[in-house]
Each structure stands twice: as C-alpha cells, then as structure tokens.
Design a protein around this motif. Structure first.
Motif, PDB file in Angstrom:
ATOM      1  N   GLU A 191      26.452  15.698  30.254  1.00 15.73           N
ATOM      2  CA  GLU A 191      26.059  16.987  29.681  1.00 15.73           C
ATOM      3  C   GLU A 191      26.966  17.332  28.497  1.00 15.73           C
ATOM      4  N   ALA A 192      28.263  17.124  28.672  1.00 11.41           N
ATOM      5  CA  ALA A 192      29.209  17.398  27.588  1.00 11.41           C
ATOM      6  C   ALA A 192      28.925  16.495  26.389  1.00 11.41           C
ATOM      7  N   LEU A 193      28.691  15.222  26.662  1.00 11.95           N
ATOM      8  CA  LEU A 193      28.420  14.282  25.575  1.00 11.95           C
ATOM      9  C   LEU A 193      27.146  14.650  24.824  1.00 11.95           C
ATOM     10  N   MET A 194      26.140  15.117  25.556  1.00 14.20           N
ATOM     11  CA  MET A 194      24.858  15.437  24.943  1.00 14.20           C
ATOM     12  C   MET A 194      24.903  16.740  24.149  1.00 14.20           C
ATOM     13  N   GLU A 195      25.706  17.698  24.624  1.00 10.00           N
ATOM     14  CA  GLU A 195      25.596  19.061  24.099  1.00 10.00           C
ATOM     15  C   GLU A 195      26.721  19.470  23.150  1.00 10.00           C
ATOM     16  N   GLU A 196      27.890  18.827  23.255  1.00  7.89           N
ATOM     17  CA  GLU A 196      29.047  19.338  22.517  1.00  7.89           C
ATOM     18  C   GLU A 196      29.389  18.450  21.325  1.00  7.89           C
ATOM     19  N   GLU A 197      30.092  19.041  20.373  1.00 10.84           N
ATOM     20  CA  GLU A 197      30.619  18.273  19.258  1.00 10.84           C
ATOM     21  C   GLU A 197      32.034  18.756  18.954  1.00 10.84           C
ATOM     22  N   LEU A 198      32.826  17.867  18.358  1.00 16.79           N
ATOM     23  CA  LEU A 198      34.231  18.170  18.112  1.00 16.79           C
ATOM     24  C   LEU A 198      34.598  17.885  16.654  1.00 16.79           C
ATOM     25  N   MET A 199      33.671  18.182  15.774  1.00 12.83           N
ATOM     26  CA  MET A 199      33.896  17.906  14.357  1.00 12.83           C
ATOM     27  C   MET A 199      34.953  18.852  13.772  1.00 12.83           C
ATOM     28  N   GLU A 200      34.888  20.125  14.112  1.00 11.44           N
ATOM     29  CA  GLU A 200      35.880  21.067  13.610  1.00 11.44           C
ATOM     30  C   GLU A 200      37.254  20.759  14.168  1.00 11.44           C
ATOM     31  N   GLU A 201      37.303  20.350  15.448  1.00  4.32           N
ATOM     32  CA  GLU A 201      38.584  19.992  16.063  1.00  4.32           C
ATOM     33  C   GLU A 201      39.203  18.788  15.367  1.00  4.32           C
ATOM     34  N   ALA A 202      38.364  17.789  15.039  1.00  4.25           N
ATOM     35  CA  ALA A 202      38.872  16.589  14.366  1.00  4.25           C
ATOM     36  C   ALA A 202      39.496  16.936  13.016  1.00  4.25           C
ATOM     37  N   LEU A 203      38.900  17.889  12.320  1.00  8.08           N
ATOM     38  CA  LEU A 203      39.415  18.278  11.004  1.00  8.08           C
ATOM     39  C   LEU A 203      40.789  18.947  11.078  1.00  8.08           C
ATOM     40  N   GLN A 204      41.162  19.429  12.268  1.00  8.54           N
ATOM     41  CA  GLN A 204      42.457  20.085  12.442  1.00  8.54           C
ATOM     42  C   GLN A 204      43.591  19.096  12.674  1.00  8.54           C
ATOM     43  N   VAL A 205      43.276  17.880  13.122  1.00  8.11           N
ATOM     44  CA  VAL A 205      44.317  16.938  13.529  1.00  8.11           C
ATOM     45  C   VAL A 205      45.204  16.582  12.337  1.00  8.11           C
ATOM     46  N   ALA A 206      46.511  16.720  12.545  1.00  7.02           N
ATOM     47  CA  ALA A 206      47.451  16.505  11.449  1.00  7.02           C
ATOM     48  C   ALA A 206      48.472  15.401  11.739  1.00  7.02           C
ATOM     49  N   CYS A 207      48.564  14.941  12.978  1.00  6.30           N
ATOM     50  CA  CYS A 207      49.571  13.924  13.292  1.00  6.30           C
ATOM     51  C   CYS A 207      49.054  12.528  12.920  1.00  6.30           C
ATOM     52  N   PRO A 208      49.929  11.546  12.776  1.00  6.05           N
ATOM     53  CA  PRO A 208      49.477  10.174  12.520  1.00  6.05           C
ATOM     54  C   PRO A 208      48.475   9.731  13.577  1.00  6.05           C
ATOM     55  N   THR A 209      47.359   9.172  13.130  1.00  2.36           N
ATOM     56  CA  THR A 209      46.266   8.818  14.040  1.00  2.36           C
ATOM     57  C   THR A 209      45.777   7.409  13.737  1.00  2.36           C
ATOM     58  N   LEU A 210      45.633   6.628  14.792  1.00  2.00           N
ATOM     59  CA  LEU A 210      45.100   5.268  14.688  1.00  2.00           C
ATOM     60  C   LEU A 210      43.708   5.249  15.315  1.00  2.00           C
ATOM     61  N   LEU A 211      42.718   4.803  14.552  1.00  2.00           N
ATOM     62  CA  LEU A 211      41.333   4.711  15.014  1.00  2.00           C
ATOM     63  C   LEU A 211      41.015   3.238  15.250  1.00  2.00           C
ATOM     64  N   LEU A 212      40.714   2.880  16.481  1.00  2.00           N
ATOM     65  CA  LEU A 212      40.429   1.499  16.854  1.00  2.00           C
ATOM     66  C   LEU A 212      38.989   1.402  17.344  1.00  2.00           C
ATOM     67  N   HIS A 213      38.224   0.478  16.779  1.00  2.00           N
ATOM     68  CA  HIS A 213      36.789   0.439  17.072  1.00  2.00           C
ATOM     69  C   HIS A 213      36.279  -0.997  17.047  1.00  2.00           C
ATOM     70  N   GLY A 214      35.439  -1.357  18.008  1.00  4.89           N
ATOM     71  CA  GLY A 214      34.726  -2.624  17.952  1.00  4.89           C
ATOM     72  C   GLY A 214      33.662  -2.561  16.872  1.00  4.89           C
ATOM     73  N   ASP A 215      33.559  -3.616  16.065  1.00  5.40           N
ATOM     74  CA  ASP A 215      32.623  -3.539  14.938  1.00  5.40           C
ATOM     75  C   ASP A 215      31.168  -3.669  15.367  1.00  5.40           C
ATOM     76  N   GLN A 216      30.918  -3.960  16.658  1.00  2.00           N
ATOM     77  CA  GLN A 216      29.556  -4.024  17.163  1.00  2.00           C
ATOM     78  C   GLN A 216      29.319  -3.029  18.312  1.00  2.00           C
ATOM     79  N   ASP A 217      30.103  -1.980  18.331  1.00  2.00           N
ATOM     80  CA  ASP A 217      30.004  -0.962  19.376  1.00  2.00           C
ATOM     81  C   ASP A 217      28.600  -0.352  19.385  1.00  2.00           C
ATOM     82  N   ARG A 218      27.940  -0.415  20.544  1.00  2.00           N
ATOM     83  CA  ARG A 218      26.584   0.144  20.689  1.00  2.00           C
ATOM     84  C   ARG A 218      26.588   1.491  21.392  1.00  2.00           C
ATOM     85  N   VAL A 219      27.742   1.929  21.873  1.00  2.00           N
ATOM     86  CA  VAL A 219      27.834   3.190  22.605  1.00  2.00           C
ATOM     87  C   VAL A 219      28.268   4.321  21.678  1.00  2.00           C
TER      88      VAL A 219
END
Length: 270
Positions: A191-219
């Motif tokens: 329900e949370a995944l379907m209904e919520e978004e965290l775009m504004e929260e992401a824009l607030q993040v100020a600390c060093p952040t590492l984004l790790l992603h599979g290049d064929q992620d289907r989820v």
C-alpha cells in the motif's frame, strides 16, 4: 535478543556504526553477506521493520513510510548512534528518505540500493512500474503470500545473473533465512509503495550519498536512481552490469568493496 519496543535489531562488531535496512517482505537476515565482512571493521546494526522478521506491529497508529521511518528512529535513538552510515534497499531506502529529517544530524552518509522515490509510475515520474503491476502483486499476496513471494524472489534476478553455482547457493541461503512476514505487513508495505512518494524528501538530502543499482533491475527501474542522482546534490551513482534488484546478493564481493570504499572515503573527509 534486543528489542527497541516491538522492533527487533541485532548488532555485530565495533567502531563507526553502519545501519542496514531491508526491503519489502524481507528481514535483517538478508544482509548476511555484508554483516560478516563489514563487522570486522565497523559496528553493523540491522533491524526488522514492523511486521517483518522478528518485529511486532507497534501500536502507534502510524502507517506507510512514516511507520517504517519511526522504526528506524526508534532503534537509532535507543542505541544513540552517531556518525552513522545508513544502507537501505528498495523499500528500506525509501524509509531512510522519510526518516532523513530526524536522522540527518546523526548521519555521515547514505547508501541507497535499488532505490526509487516513487515505486509506481505517474505523469510527473515516469520511472516507476505501471500501477497495475503493484495491484497484481496485491491480489497475489491476498491469495497466497508464500507463492507471491516465490515469484517476487525470482523477479529479483535476471537471466544469467545466478549462473555461477557458488553465487546461486549463497543467494539461496540468504533468501532461505528470511521468514515470511505477517500478511498484513506485506499488504501494508505494498500500500505504501503504491500510494506514497518521497520526491520532496529526496531533494532535502544533503549528506554524501551513494546510489547503487543493478543495470537490469526490473523492480525499481535504473532510471529512478538517475532521478535521485540529480535530486541529491552530494551523490554518486554506480551500476552493476548484468544485475537485477539485489546486487548485494548476486555481486556481494564487489558490492562490499564499493561500500567499504565509500565509508572509508567519508572518514578521509573529516
């Protein structure tokens, strides 16, 4: 067996704390390939989100990502973690984004794995899955949680990702240690995944952040972490070739190397 209220957690090692947060219908057990390596140098803490693993359901009336964020905050404040690196996978990454305002003064860095600020696609965010896919998963969970999760586990990986029998065995062992969550918790997460978004929260993040992603992620589609890399000003993004949604399982050695390098570099900045 340590609890912070109804939220179960475990810790190994000593030193700078690294907090691990699992994804939908998983538990702290999924981080076994990281725990062994990192606890030789760091204090490794992992928790079970509400209704998952060994955690109960808090009677706080909070639902969705606000509830998951409250679980993180509860454990972090109980242990009084400072100068912490927090690692979140999928739903766990979103929980960290939600908790950012309360945790920011305690964080040295964030690692977001297979992350997206919004799971379902929308006109303003086309980098998610069609809403009908989450709806289909909800129907499957209501019919049989066990069978739904068998299909979900298969979808974590792509063709040839688990061709190495040693890797396949390691992955199977980690997934085999995850107990089924409560059905209500599985549905609440969807329900949370379907209904919520965290775009504004992401824009607030100020600390060093590492984004790790599979290049064929289907989820959680790789394009979602491109958006995050643009939104989080102090971020870097790394892709794992030939990997799906769980590179920390299928490419554990490289993942652990990249994580250790990121944490070590944070220390060098001070």
């Amino acid at each position: 067996m340590p609890f912070a209220g109804p939220i179960w957690y475990e810790e190994y090692g000593a030193g700078q704390p690294i907090l691990f947060v699992h994804g939908w219908c998983m538990s702290s057990a999924i981080w076994g390939l990281q725990r062994t390596v990192l606890s030789a140098q760091y204090r490794v803490i992992s928790l079970d989100l509400r209704g998952h693993g060994q955690s109960g359901l808090p009677e706080d009336g909070v639902t969705g990502f606000g509830g998951y964020a409250a679980d993180l905050i509860r454990v972090v404040e109980r242990l009084d973690l400072q100068d912490m690196v927090a690692v979140g996978w999928s739903l766990g990454a979103q929980a960290l984004l939600k908790a950012w305002p309360r945790l920011k003064d305690r964080l040295a860095g964030l690692v977001l794995v297979g992350a997206t600020p919004r799971f379902s696609a929308a006109p303003h965010f086309p980098y998610g899955l069609p809403p009908k896919e989450a709806e289909g998963m909800r129907l499957k969970v209501r019919r049989s949680l066990e069978r739904a999760l068998e299909g979900f586990h298969r979808n974590l990986f792509v063709e040839h990702e688990l061709d190495d029998p040693v890797v396949a065995q390691q992955v199977a062992e980690q997934l085999g240690q995850v107990v089924l969550p409560q059905s209500a918790a599985a549905l609440a997460g969807l329900e949370a995944l379907m209904e919520e978004e965290l775009m504004e929260e992401a824009l607030q993040v100020a600390c060093p952040t590492l984004l790790l992603h599979g290049d064929q992620d289907r989820v959680c589609l790789p394009a979602a972490s491109v958006w995050l890399a643009q939104a989080i000003r102090n971020s870097q993004r790394m892709l794992y070739a030939g990997c799906g949604h769980a590179p920390f399982l299928s490419c554990a050695r490289q993942f652990n190397h990249d994580l250790l390098k990121f944490v070590g570099a944070l220390h060098d900045r001070h």
